[in-house]
Design a protein around this motif. Sequence first.
Motif, PDB file in Angstrom:
ATOM      1  N   SER A  38       1.028 -15.070  -8.826  1.00  0.00           N
ATOM      2  CA  SER A  38       1.764 -16.161  -8.200  1.00  0.00           C
ATOM      3  C   SER A  38       3.146 -16.289  -8.845  1.00  0.00           C
ATOM      4  O   SER A  38       3.350 -15.990 -10.008  1.00  0.00           O
ATOM      5  N   THR A  39       4.084 -16.723  -8.045  1.00  0.00           N
ATOM      6  CA  THR A  39       5.439 -16.933  -8.548  1.00  0.00           C
ATOM      7  C   THR A  39       5.746 -18.420  -8.501  1.00  0.00           C
ATOM      8  O   THR A  39       5.207 -19.165  -7.686  1.00  0.00           O
ATOM      9  N   HIS A  40       6.614 -18.824  -9.354  1.00  0.00           N
ATOM     10  CA  HIS A  40       6.998 -20.226  -9.438  1.00  0.00           C
ATOM     11  C   HIS A  40       8.506 -20.314  -9.247  1.00  0.00           C
ATOM     12  O   HIS A  40       9.261 -19.572  -9.859  1.00  0.00           O
ATOM     13  N   THR A  41       8.920 -21.203  -8.390  1.00  0.00           N
ATOM     14  CA  THR A  41      10.334 -21.388  -8.108  1.00  0.00           C
ATOM     15  C   THR A  41      10.726 -22.804  -8.494  1.00  0.00           C
ATOM     16  O   THR A  41      10.047 -23.767  -8.156  1.00  0.00           O
ATOM     17  N   THR A  42      11.824 -22.903  -9.185  1.00  0.00           N
ATOM     18  CA  THR A  42      12.334 -24.205  -9.585  1.00  0.00           C
ATOM     19  C   THR A  42      13.563 -24.520  -8.741  1.00  0.00           C
ATOM     20  O   THR A  42      14.478 -23.706  -8.643  1.00  0.00           O
ATOM     21  N   VAL A  43      13.571 -25.672  -8.127  1.00  0.00           N
ATOM     22  CA  VAL A  43      14.696 -26.091  -7.300  1.00  0.00           C
ATOM     23  C   VAL A  43      15.397 -27.238  -8.010  1.00  0.00           C
ATOM     24  O   VAL A  43      14.771 -28.228  -8.377  1.00  0.00           O
TER      25      VAL A  43
END
Length: 70
Positions: free
Chosen positions: A57-62
């Motif tokens: 899984s990848t995690h994206t920070t906005v």
Amino acid sequence: MGIGVSVFLLAVGGVLAFAVTDRLSGVDLTVVGYVLMGAGAIGIVVALMLANQSRRSTHTTVQERRDLRD
């Protein structure tokens, strides 16, 4: 159930299934050992699948930035 608990269940199940020759009335220790070994094997498979899933899984920070100019 983690990998450590699963390995423990495999070990206890193996001892009960293959090494213990005592008899208890109404309890077949060989079958209990096989059941524990099966639960340990299923636990290892599930723990490895969950670990593999979290690795993929990848995690994206906005981040939202606003300039407040009057």
